[in-house]
Design a protein around this motif. Structure first.
Motif, PDB file in Angstrom:
ATOM      1  N   TRP A  78      -7.018  -0.525   6.499  1.00  0.00           N
ATOM      2  CA  TRP A  78      -6.112  -1.663   6.599  1.00  0.00           C
ATOM      3  C   TRP A  78      -6.774  -2.980   6.247  1.00  0.00           C
ATOM      4  CZ3 TRP A  78      -0.943  -2.437   7.421  1.00  0.00           C
ATOM      5  CH2 TRP A  78      -0.191  -1.299   7.704  1.00  0.00           C
ATOM      6  N   GLN A 116       0.847  -1.192   0.000  1.00  0.00           N
ATOM      7  CA  GLN A 116       0.000   0.000   0.000  1.00  0.00           C
ATOM      8  C   GLN A 116       0.883   1.243   0.000  1.00  0.00           C
ATOM      9  OE1 GLN A 116      -2.462   1.837  -0.844  1.00  0.00           O
ATOM     10  NE2 GLN A 116      -3.993   0.586   0.207  1.00  0.00           N
ATOM     11  N   VAL A 141      -5.848  -3.812   2.805  1.00  0.00           N
ATOM     12  CA  VAL A 141      -4.427  -3.746   2.451  1.00  0.00           C
ATOM     13  C   VAL A 141      -3.842  -5.160   2.433  1.00  0.00           C
ATOM     14  CG1 VAL A 141      -2.145  -2.927   3.130  1.00  0.00           C
ATOM     15  CG2 VAL A 141      -4.143  -1.442   3.433  1.00  0.00           C
TER      16      VAL A 141
END
Length: 247
Positions: free
Chosen positions: A95, A85, A98
């Motif tokens: 997140w 990322q 990610v």
């Protein structure tokens, strides 16, 4: 047992990783920076520039497990905890979306499960990959993210020269990204290069040459970069034409 974690680094990746770990209810004892004493922890994450990782790793006590967050660095010891990322301090990151790429070298057996557990608490996409595959992802990410963002920077400066707003390009950028949700990028290429619109290509080159020659000292992008924009334009145009046989 609660894992006590220290992150070596205080830049973009370190800051976002710290927030993610805290949100997952891990104990982050320190965001270490040079000149500080390193606190004792159960696990260390190294989130510094690639060229500094090997040097910083030497500061970690010999018997302590660690993992670095780089996509390109290989070490004889430790593990890898690579979030695929782009991170900027003032931009929030989801997140859960990610991808986190994990690699194990000589990380102690009891901490292998810990690395995987941490990753799964942070992200819904965790994969174990070897160094070769990780580097391939990193290289591809440079093309997909870093180079693309630099092209947006050039686009913004070209518009700034004429007091035009970059905001008008954002719907185009968003639509371009949305296309590749369901299509291969190769199948949705558009523009004058693939159409072999020679007159349009030359008009663009004339503007770029003029921009490079006339850019003032107040430019956001240095004059040298504007001059190089013509070369970038030609290289990318040729690459598109070679890919699609449109020249």
């Amino acid at each position: 047992m609660t894992l006590n974690i220290v992150i070596l680094g205080n830049g973009n990746v370190a800051t976002h990783l710290s927030e993610a770990l805290l949100n997952a209810e891990y104990s982050v004892l320190q965001l270490w920076k040079r000149g500080e004493s390193l606190r004792n922890a159960d696990l260390y994450f190294i989130a510094v520039s690639d060229d500094s990782i090997e040097e910083v790793a030497k500061l970690i006590p010999e018997n302590k497990p660690f993992a670095h967050t780089s996509g390109s660095v290989n070490l004889a010891k430790g593990g890898v905890f690579y979030p695929l990322q782009t991170f900027s301090k003032d931009v929030e990151v989801d997140w859960k979306n990610v991808p986190i790429l994990i690699e194990y070298n000589d990380v102690e057996t009891q901490y292998i499960a810990s690395l995987h557990e941490i990753a799964k608490k942070i992200s819904n996409n965790v994969q174990v990959v070897d160094a070769e595959k990780r580097l391939q992802f990193h290289l591809s990410a440079v093309f997909a993210c870093n180079f693309t963002n630099h092209l947006w920077t050039i686009s913004e400066e070209l518009l700034n020269e004429k007091n035009l707003s970059f905001d008008l390009l954002k719907p185009l950028i968003y639509q371009t990204v949305q296309k590749i949700e369901n299509h291969s990028p190769k199948n949705v290429q558009t523009g004058p290069a693939i159409r072999n619109d020679l007159k349009t290509l030359e008009k663009h080159r004339e503007i770029l040459r003029s921009s490079g020659a006339s850019a003032g000292s107040a430019s956001v992008v240095p004059v040298a970069e504007l001059v190089e924009a013509t070369e970038i334009y030609d290289v990318l145009t040729k690459s598109i034409q070679n890919t699609y046989g449109s020249h």
